[in-house]
Write a protein that holds these residues in place. Structure first.
Motif, PDB file in Angstrom:
ATOM      1  N   MET A   3      34.055  41.018  55.418  1.00  0.00           N
ATOM      2  CA  MET A   3      33.242  40.356  53.957  1.00  0.00           C
ATOM      3  C   MET A   3      33.197  41.612  53.015  1.00  0.00           C
ATOM      4  N   VAL A   4      33.356  41.361  51.659  1.00  0.00           N
ATOM      5  CA  VAL A   4      33.221  42.299  50.734  1.00  0.00           C
ATOM      6  C   VAL A   4      32.420  41.611  49.866  1.00  0.00           C
ATOM      7  N   THR A   5      31.417  42.435  49.087  1.00  0.00           N
ATOM      8  CA  THR A   5      30.514  42.010  48.119  1.00  0.00           C
ATOM      9  C   THR A   5      31.249  42.490  46.760  1.00  0.00           C
ATOM     10  N   VAL A   6      31.290  41.632  45.806  1.00  0.00           N
ATOM     11  CA  VAL A   6      31.803  42.078  44.213  1.00  0.00           C
ATOM     12  C   VAL A   6      31.070  41.335  43.238  1.00  0.00           C
ATOM     13  N   SER A   7      30.700  42.250  42.203  1.00  0.00           N
ATOM     14  CA  SER A   7      30.114  41.650  40.894  1.00  0.00           C
ATOM     15  C   SER A   7      31.296  41.124  40.163  1.00  0.00           C
ATOM     16  N   VAL A  31      39.339  30.814  46.111  1.00  0.00           N
ATOM     17  CA  VAL A  31      39.910  31.278  44.511  1.00  0.00           C
ATOM     18  C   VAL A  31      40.160  32.679  44.660  1.00  0.00           C
ATOM     19  N   VAL A  32      39.024  33.223  45.187  1.00  0.00           N
ATOM     20  CA  VAL A  32      39.150  34.880  45.046  1.00  0.00           C
ATOM     21  C   VAL A  32      40.638  35.168  45.745  1.00  0.00           C
ATOM     22  N   ARG A  33      40.734  34.813  47.064  1.00  0.00           N
ATOM     23  CA  ARG A  33      41.986  35.302  47.818  1.00  0.00           C
ATOM     24  C   ARG A  33      43.253  34.871  47.235  1.00  0.00           C
ATOM     25  N   GLU A  34      43.316  33.707  46.320  1.00  0.00           N
ATOM     26  CA  GLU A  34      44.514  33.393  45.655  1.00  0.00           C
ATOM     27  C   GLU A  34      44.602  34.452  44.489  1.00  0.00           C
ATOM     28  N   ALA A  35      43.348  34.673  43.819  1.00  0.00           N
ATOM     29  CA  ALA A  35      43.739  35.892  42.707  1.00  0.00           C
ATOM     30  C   ALA A  35      44.153  37.268  43.464  1.00  0.00           C
ATOM     31  N   LEU A  36      43.628  37.512  44.505  1.00  0.00           N
ATOM     32  CA  LEU A  36      43.916  38.809  44.963  1.00  0.00           C
ATOM     33  C   LEU A  36      45.350  38.681  45.536  1.00  0.00           C
ATOM     34  N   ARG A  37      45.904  37.594  45.880  1.00  0.00           N
ATOM     35  CA  ARG A  37      47.348  37.638  46.171  1.00  0.00           C
ATOM     36  C   ARG A  37      48.209  37.567  45.012  1.00  0.00           C
ATOM     37  N   MET A  38      47.832  36.872  44.014  1.00  0.00           N
ATOM     38  CA  MET A  38      48.530  37.207  42.582  1.00  0.00           C
ATOM     39  C   MET A  38      48.524  38.507  42.295  1.00  0.00           C
ATOM     40  N   TRP A  39      47.344  39.110  42.287  1.00  0.00           N
ATOM     41  CA  TRP A  39      47.094  40.567  41.980  1.00  0.00           C
ATOM     42  C   TRP A  39      48.244  41.642  42.665  1.00  0.00           C
ATOM     43  N   ASP A  40      48.269  41.251  44.024  1.00  0.00           N
ATOM     44  CA  ASP A  40      48.946  42.143  44.885  1.00  0.00           C
ATOM     45  C   ASP A  40      50.437  42.038  44.726  1.00  0.00           C
TER      46      ASP A  40
END
Length: 83
Positions: A3-7, A31-40
């Motif tokens: 787990m990671v906490t982000v603002s 949603v966040v996992r998909e965004a991170l996959r797109m970013w990566d």
């Protein structure tokens, strides 16, 4: 899963809630996992900003690339074109 906490901004939070509320995604984590996959994927293709290289390259020898916000704006525009 770690787990990671982000603002995030209120606008980003609203976008995540909307994606879940409309059924596009099952959860905010998805949603966040998909965004991170797109970013990566974009980072690996060299399509996003590499700030450390830019800072270390005052002469601009490193090809300028797009920022993450540009990538997501394109994704949002594409999504709205198909809806």
């Amino acid at each position: 899963m770690p787990m990671v906490t982000v603002s995030i901004s209120p606008l980003q939070a609203a976008g995540i809630r909307a994606a879940v509320d409309t059924g596009t995604y099952a959860s905010s984590s998805e949603v966040v996992r998909e965004a991170l996959r797109m970013w990566d994927a974009a980072r690996k293709r060299g399509e996003i900003c590499d700030v450390p290289h830019a800072v270390n390259d005052p002469d601009g020898a490193v090809k300028s690339s797009r920022c993450v916000s540009d990538m997501f704006a394109d994704y949002e525009a594409e999504t709205h074109r198909h809806n």
